[in-house]
Design an enzyme around this catalytic site. Structure first.
Site, PDB file in Angstrom:
ATOM      1  N   SER A 125       0.917  -1.223   0.048  1.00  0.00           N
ATOM      2  CA  SER A 125       0.092  -0.114   0.068  1.00  0.00           C
ATOM      3  C   SER A 125       0.914   1.108  -0.121  1.00  0.00           C
ATOM      4  O   SER A 125       1.711   1.396  -1.088  1.00  0.00           O
ATOM      5  CB  SER A 125      -0.993  -0.118   0.963  1.00  0.00           C
ATOM      6  OG  SER A 125      -2.006   0.806   1.108  1.00  0.00           O
ATOM      7  N   ASP A 212      -9.813  -6.141  -3.870  1.00  0.00           N
ATOM      8  CA  ASP A 212      -9.284  -4.887  -2.939  1.00  0.00           C
ATOM      9  C   ASP A 212     -10.066  -3.532  -3.067  1.00  0.00           C
ATOM     10  O   ASP A 212     -10.080  -3.105  -4.120  1.00  0.00           O
ATOM     11  CB  ASP A 212      -7.813  -4.727  -3.442  1.00  0.00           C
ATOM     12  CG  ASP A 212      -7.147  -3.803  -2.495  1.00  0.00           C
ATOM     13  OD1 ASP A 212      -7.681  -2.746  -1.858  1.00  0.00           O
ATOM     14  OD2 ASP A 212      -5.870  -3.801  -2.387  1.00  0.00           O
ATOM     15  N   HIS A 248      -7.581  -5.948   0.980  1.00  0.00           N
ATOM     16  CA  HIS A 248      -6.160  -5.270   0.953  1.00  0.00           C
ATOM     17  C   HIS A 248      -5.203  -5.878   1.666  1.00  0.00           C
ATOM     18  O   HIS A 248      -4.189  -5.644   1.443  1.00  0.00           O
ATOM     19  CB  HIS A 248      -6.643  -3.700   1.258  1.00  0.00           C
ATOM     20  CG  HIS A 248      -5.851  -2.708   1.128  1.00  0.00           C
ATOM     21  ND1 HIS A 248      -4.957  -2.481  -0.113  1.00  0.00           N
ATOM     22  CD2 HIS A 248      -5.088  -1.900   2.006  1.00  0.00           C
ATOM     23  CE1 HIS A 248      -4.021  -1.411   0.166  1.00  0.00           C
ATOM     24  NE2 HIS A 248      -4.066  -1.258   1.327  1.00  0.00           N
TER      25      HIS A 248
END
Length: 270
Positions: A125, A212, A248
Site C-alpha cells: 500500500s 481490494d 487489501h
C-alpha cells in the site's frame, strides 16, 4: 514473534527506527537465546532477505503484518519489518522524503551485512510508494535493488487519494479534487510509483487482490503495464492477481502468495 529480535537504526540525527528481524524458521533453534549480533551475522547465511515497508495505518505489530512475517519466515526468508519515523516506536516526524530516507538506510545497512545474499524491498500500500522512491534513488546511485515486491500498489498518491473509499463521496463536490491535489502538492506528497518504475531495472513483482476495495485492482494493473512498457527486459516484470477473499490486507493468508514470491525470486536470482 518467535525467532525475532528488536533493534534500532539511526538514518539521520534525531531519528531512530524500530525494526524487527525475524529469521527463517529453519534457523529457529539456532536463534534461541541469541543476541542482536548473532542475528546480524545471520544475514549472510544464504537465506534471502526481505525489507518490509508497511502501509499507512498502525505499525509493524499489526496482526496481518505479523502474519506475513511468519509466512515469509516459514518460507525461508529473513524479514526486516520496519517502522518509519513517526510510526510505532520510531521517533521523528513522517514526511515522504523522510520515509524514503528510512527505507534507503535499512536497505543499505542490510546489504552491507548480507554478503552475496540478495535483499528484496517489499512495500505494501503506502509502502509501495516508499519502496519505489527508495529503489529509484538507489538506481540513480548505481546500486539497483536486488528485487522489488509491490503488494496492492497505487499509481501515485493523487490517484490513491481519489480512490480511497471515504473520499469517493466527495468526488462530485465543486473544487474538492482541486483542493485535495493542492494539499498533496503543498506537503510534497506524491509517491509517484507510475513515474518511478520507468527508471528501474530491478526484478519487479506486483501482487494485488481482485477484491481490494482500498486500492482497486485497476491501479495495480495500470502500474504493471507502465512498468512492462518501460523495462527493456520484460521478463523482469510480473503481476499476480489473487482471487476474491483477501481484500487489501490479507494476501498473506493465501497459499498463492509464498509460492508466487519464491518462484519469481528464484527465477530472477538464479
Amino acid at each position: 514473534m518467535a525467532h525475532t529480535v528488536n533493534f534500532f537504526l539511526r538514518p539521520e540525527p534525531g531519528v531512530l527506527l524500530g525494526i524487527w528481524h525475524t529469521v527463517p524458521s529453519c534457523r529457529g533453534e539456532d536463534a534461541k537465546g541469541k543476541c542482536r549480533c548473532w542475528y546480524e551475522a545471520a544475514l549472510h547465511d544464504g537465506n534471502p532477505i526481505i525489507v518490509y515497508l508497511h502501509g499507512s495505518a498502525q505499525h509493524r505489530a499489526a496482526p496481518h503484518r505479523i502474519k506475513l512475517a511468519e509466512v515469509l519466515s516459514d518460507g525461508g526468508f529473513h524479514v526486516l519489518s520496519v517502522d518509519y519515523r513517526g510510526f510505532g516506536d520510531s521517533t521523528g516526524t513522517p514526511t515522504e522524503e523522510g520515509l524514503t530516507t528510512d527505507a534507503i538506510c535499512v536497505y543499505e545497512w542490510t546489504k552491507a551485512r548480507s554478503g552475496r545474499t540478495p535483499v528484496c524491498l517489499w512495500g505494501h500500500s503506502l509502502g509501495t510508494g516508499v519502496a519505489t522512491n527508495a529503489a529509484r534513488a538507489l538506481e540513480a546511485k548505481g546500486c539497483p535493488v536486488d528485487a522489488i515486491v509491490l503488494e496492492a500498489p497505487f499509481t501515485n498518491m493523487w490517484v490513491a487519494s481519489i480512490n480511497y473509499p471515504l473520499l469517493k463521496i466527495y468526488k462530485k463536490l465543486p473544487g474538492c479534487l482541486r483542493t485535495l491535489m493542492d494539499a498533496l502538492k503543498e506537503d510534497k506528497i506524491v509517491y509517484p510509483n507510475d513515474q518511478n518504475v520507468k527508471f528501474l531495472s530491478s526484478p519487479l513483482l506486483i501482487l494485488h487482490g481482485e477484491d481490494d476495495r482500498t486500492v482497486p485492482l485497476e491501479c495495480g494493473e495500470q502500474l504493471y503495464e507502465i512498468a512492462r512498457n518501460a523495462y527493456r527486459n520484460k521478463d523482469r516484470v510480473k503481476m499476480v492477481v489473487f482471487p476474491p477473499g483477501f481484500h487489501h490486507n490479507l494476501l498473506c493468508k493465501s497459499p498463492l502468495l509464498l509460492r508466487s514470491v519464491r518462484d519469481f525470486l528464484s527465477q530472477q536470482w538464479a
